[in-house]
Write a protein that holds these residues in place. Structure first.
Motif, short mmCIF file in Angstrom:
data_model
loop_
_atom_site.label_atom_id
_atom_site.label_comp_id
_atom_site.label_asym_id
_atom_site.label_seq_id
_atom_site.Cartn_x
_atom_site.Cartn_y
_atom_site.Cartn_z
N LEU A 31 -15.90 -35.01 6.70
CA LEU A 31 -16.99 -34.12 6.29
C LEU A 31 -16.74 -32.68 6.72
O LEU A 31 -17.46 -31.77 6.30
CB LEU A 31 -18.31 -34.61 6.91
N GLY A 32 -15.74 -32.47 7.56
CA GLY A 32 -15.41 -31.12 8.02
C GLY A 32 -16.52 -30.52 8.87
O GLY A 32 -16.80 -29.32 8.78
N THR A 33 -17.17 -31.33 9.67
CA THR A 33 -18.27 -30.83 10.50
C THR A 33 -18.32 -31.59 11.81
O THR A 33 -17.83 -32.72 11.91
CB THR A 33 -19.62 -31.02 9.77
N ASN A 34 -18.90 -30.96 12.81
CA ASN A 34 -18.98 -31.60 14.12
C ASN A 34 -20.22 -32.48 14.25
O ASN A 34 -20.23 -33.46 14.98
CB ASN A 34 -19.00 -30.51 15.20
N VAL A 35 -21.29 -32.10 13.52
CA VAL A 35 -22.56 -32.83 13.59
C VAL A 35 -22.81 -33.44 12.22
O VAL A 35 -22.70 -32.74 11.22
CB VAL A 35 -23.73 -31.85 13.87
N PHE A 36 -23.12 -34.71 12.15
CA PHE A 36 -23.43 -35.29 10.84
C PHE A 36 -24.47 -36.39 10.98
O PHE A 36 -24.74 -36.90 12.08
CB PHE A 36 -22.16 -35.82 10.16
N GLU A 37 -25.04 -36.75 9.84
CA GLU A 37 -26.06 -37.80 9.84
C GLU A 37 -25.49 -39.07 9.25
O GLU A 37 -24.67 -39.02 8.31
CB GLU A 37 -27.26 -37.35 9.00
N THR A 38 -25.90 -40.19 9.80
CA THR A 38 -25.50 -41.46 9.20
C THR A 38 -26.70 -42.40 9.27
O THR A 38 -27.67 -42.13 9.99
CB THR A 38 -24.29 -42.07 9.95
N ARG A 39 -26.65 -43.48 8.49
CA ARG A 39 -27.73 -44.48 8.54
C ARG A 39 -27.15 -45.78 9.09
O ARG A 39 -26.07 -46.20 8.66
CB ARG A 39 -28.35 -44.68 7.16
N ALA A 40 -27.85 -46.36 10.02
CA ALA A 40 -27.35 -47.60 10.65
C ALA A 40 -28.52 -48.41 11.18
O ALA A 40 -29.67 -47.93 11.17
CB ALA A 40 -26.37 -47.26 11.76
N LEU A 41 -28.24 -49.61 11.64
CA LEU A 41 -29.24 -50.51 12.23
C LEU A 41 -30.47 -50.65 11.33
O LEU A 41 -31.59 -50.32 11.73
CB LEU A 41 -29.64 -50.04 13.64
N GLY A 42 -30.23 -51.05 10.10
CA GLY A 42 -31.34 -51.25 9.16
C GLY A 42 -31.70 -49.97 8.40
O GLY A 42 -32.85 -49.80 8.01
N GLY A 43 -30.74 -49.08 8.24
CA GLY A 43 -30.96 -47.89 7.42
C GLY A 43 -31.61 -46.73 8.16
O GLY A 43 -32.01 -45.73 7.55
N LYS A 44 -31.70 -46.84 9.49
CA LYS A 44 -32.33 -45.77 10.27
C LYS A 44 -31.41 -44.55 10.35
O LYS A 44 -30.19 -44.70 10.47
CB LYS A 44 -32.57 -46.32 11.68
N SER A 45 -32.01 -43.36 10.27
CA SER A 45 -31.21 -42.13 10.30
C SER A 45 -30.84 -41.75 11.75
O SER A 45 -31.71 -41.69 12.62
CB SER A 45 -32.02 -41.00 9.67
N PHE A 46 -29.55 -41.52 11.97
CA PHE A 46 -29.07 -41.04 13.28
C PHE A 46 -28.24 -39.79 13.06
O PHE A 46 -27.41 -39.77 12.14
CB PHE A 46 -28.14 -42.07 13.95
N VAL A 47 -28.43 -38.80 13.90
CA VAL A 47 -27.52 -37.65 13.87
C VAL A 47 -26.51 -37.85 15.00
O VAL A 47 -26.89 -38.12 16.14
CB VAL A 47 -28.29 -36.32 14.01
N VAL A 48 -25.23 -37.74 14.64
CA VAL A 48 -24.17 -37.96 15.62
C VAL A 48 -23.74 -36.61 16.20
O VAL A 48 -23.36 -35.70 15.46
CB VAL A 48 -22.95 -38.65 14.96
N LEU A 49 -23.82 -36.50 17.52
CA LEU A 49 -23.44 -35.26 18.21
C LEU A 49 -22.14 -35.48 18.97
O LEU A 49 -21.88 -36.59 19.43
CB LEU A 49 -24.50 -34.87 19.23
N ASN A 50 -21.38 -34.42 19.13
CA ASN A 50 -20.10 -34.56 19.83
C ASN A 50 -19.78 -33.28 20.60
O ASN A 50 -20.05 -32.18 20.13
CB ASN A 50 -19.01 -34.80 18.77
N GLY A 51 -19.19 -33.44 21.79
CA GLY A 51 -18.68 -32.28 22.52
C GLY A 51 -19.57 -31.86 23.68
O GLY A 51 -20.63 -32.45 23.94
N LYS A 52 -19.10 -30.81 24.36
CA LYS A 52 -19.74 -30.38 25.60
C LYS A 52 -21.14 -29.79 25.37
O LYS A 52 -22.08 -30.11 26.08
CB LYS A 52 -18.83 -29.33 26.24
#
Ligand code: HEM
Length: 422
Positions: A31-52
């Motif tokens: 996706l060429g980005t550090n922060v992105f959204e995904t759906r998991a655990l029954g379609g629930k929206s999670f934003v994935v964060l990374n880094g310091k």
């Protein structure tokens, strides 16, 4: 203001389980980005964060809520109902102080001594075995260290069963996505251990057994919260277990470390000769190898990260493995290099295999110091006190499977004491 990119798909749980520790970095790259959204655990929206920066946000108690974000199944099997991990605010700070009060100089030195002594005492047993599975052998050894350290009575005849139950509970976080066939056996293991510990809490309170002052059993059984209330005996057993069950999970790091000693033979010599090498080596094992993949939370208020605005009440995960392999934080992150810790500044937000932030006010692992001490003593033992062969085996660490482990468990054979009798 950047827009939030998404991994499309109504429920990516299976994909996460299939790609394991690499799912998040694969998506970031795609996706060429550090922060992105995904759906998991029954379609629930999670934003994935990374880094310091993300870790700094994640451990800001004014902005992020942790309570209620852990999957129920993990609470029921791994941590226990009402465990410290599930508390927040004043209640968390109050009970966390109890955990941290165990981390005295004396108690830390004692865990070092126990680890050293139990490994030395275990040498004869390993000499007599055709093959030693380091993963499995460490579970039993660490159960001895952990129960002794916590002041609980673990009869020799039950050590193997307790060790197995602990391992079943720890392994239960692999059941995150979809059906988990180990759920029942994890719950049964948890019940057995809770029953055993609750009995000791009750007996301590009645004065029928006398754990030494300063041990977890003694302190937890007597502790009263900020309102002056004792913990219910079941809850007390649950959190008492949280002082030593995770200690048994260090077996994964020990098997990883023995693998690293095998792949980097120069480390064996340095373990003897280079100042602070056992410490640096242990830190690198914790950084390099996969264990906890991510941790969940949710925003309390609108927040901004990497130019993206996230609304209040947005579920998040911090990418633990991604942060400990972030090329912005670690030179050549996929290279095993203990010396990188020669000039590490000790930031609470980059080396976060056991969580980050502050020990007393955040959910950061209460046992991080113990973990490093046990690792140092174990690696000194494997490098200096014994010699052994490493037979043909599958030593791969599969990053596509959560939780990670050395496929073979790390087998050694022909164990002998390494004594200079000249
Ligand atoms: C293999 C070693 C270990 C790993 C990978 C590990 C990992 C973690 C992680 C990821 C957290 C959650 C951090 C967060 O939510 O922000 C945590 C919390 C915790 N760990 Fe560990 N841990 C280990 C060893 C230990 C040991 C030896 C103890 C023994 C005292 C321990 C006790 C705890 C407790 C009590 C918490 C909850 C802290 C809180 O909620 O405030 N852990 N650990």
């Amino acid at each position: 203001m950047a827009t939030l990119k998404r991994d499309k798909g109504l429920d990516n749980t299976l994909k996460v389980m299939r790609e394991g520790y690499l799912y998040t970095s694969n998506q970031r790259e795609r996706l060429g980005t550090n922060v992105f959204e995904t759906r998991a655990l029954g379609g629930k929206s999670f934003v994935v964060l990374n880094g310091k920066e993300a870790a700094e946000l994640f451990y800001d108690n004014d902005k992020i809520e942790r309570q209620g974000t852990l999957p129920k199944r993990v609470v029921n099997t791994l941590f226990g109902k009402g465990a410290i991990h599930t508390t927040t605010g004043k209640q968390h700070i109050d009970r966390k102080a109890l955990f941290m009060s165990l981390m005295t100089e004396g108690n830390l030195e004692y865990v070092r001594e126990l680890t050293r002594n139990f490994w030395m005492a275990n040498t004869e047993r390993m000499e007599q075995m055709d093959e030693v599975n380091v993963y499995r052998e460490s579970i039993i050894l660490l159960t001895r260290v952990g129960t002794r350290w916590a002041g609980v009575q673990a009869p020799e005849s039950e050590i193997e069963q307790i060790a197995t139950d602990m391992d079943i509970m720890i392994d239960s976080f692999k059941g995150l996505g979809g059906a988990f066939k180990g759920y029942r056996s994890s719950k049964a293991a948890r019940k057995r251990v809770e029953d055993w510990l609750e009995d000791q809490v009750i007996k301590t309170r009645k004065g029928e057994i006398h754990p030494p002052k300063g041990t977890a059993l003694y302190e937890f059984a007597r502790w009263t919260d900020y309102e002056g209330n004792q913990m219910d005996s079941r809850l007390c057993a649950i959190d008492l277990m949280n002082t030593f069950r995770p200690l048994i999970a260090i077996n994964r790091f020990i098997s990883y470390g023995v693998l690293a000693l095998h792949k980097h033979p120069e480390a064996v010599e340095k373990m003897k000769t280079v100042k602070d090498y056992p410490y640096m080596f242990s830190q690198e094992v914790r950084r390099f190898f996969p264990f906890v993949p991510f941790l969940p939370g949710k925003t309390k208020v609108e927040v901004e990260i990497d130019g993206v605005t996230l609304p209040a009440d947005q579920s998040l995960v911090i990418d633990i493995y991604g942060t400990t392999h972030d090329p912005k934080l670690w030179d050549n992150p996929n290279e095993f290099n203990p010396e990188r810790f020669l000039d590490w500044d000790g930031s609470p937000f980059d080396l976060i295999p056991q969580g980050g932030g502050d020990y007393w006010t955040n959910h950061r692992c209460a046992g991080e110091w113990i973990t490093v001490i046990i690792m140092e003593e174990s690696f000194k033992y494997f490098a200096n006190k014994i010699v052994y062969d490493v037979p043909e085996q599958d030593m791969d660490v599969n990053l596509n499977s959560i939780p990670g482990y050395v496929n073979s468990g790390m087998i050694i054979s022909n164990v002998r004491e390494n004594v200079d009798r000249s």
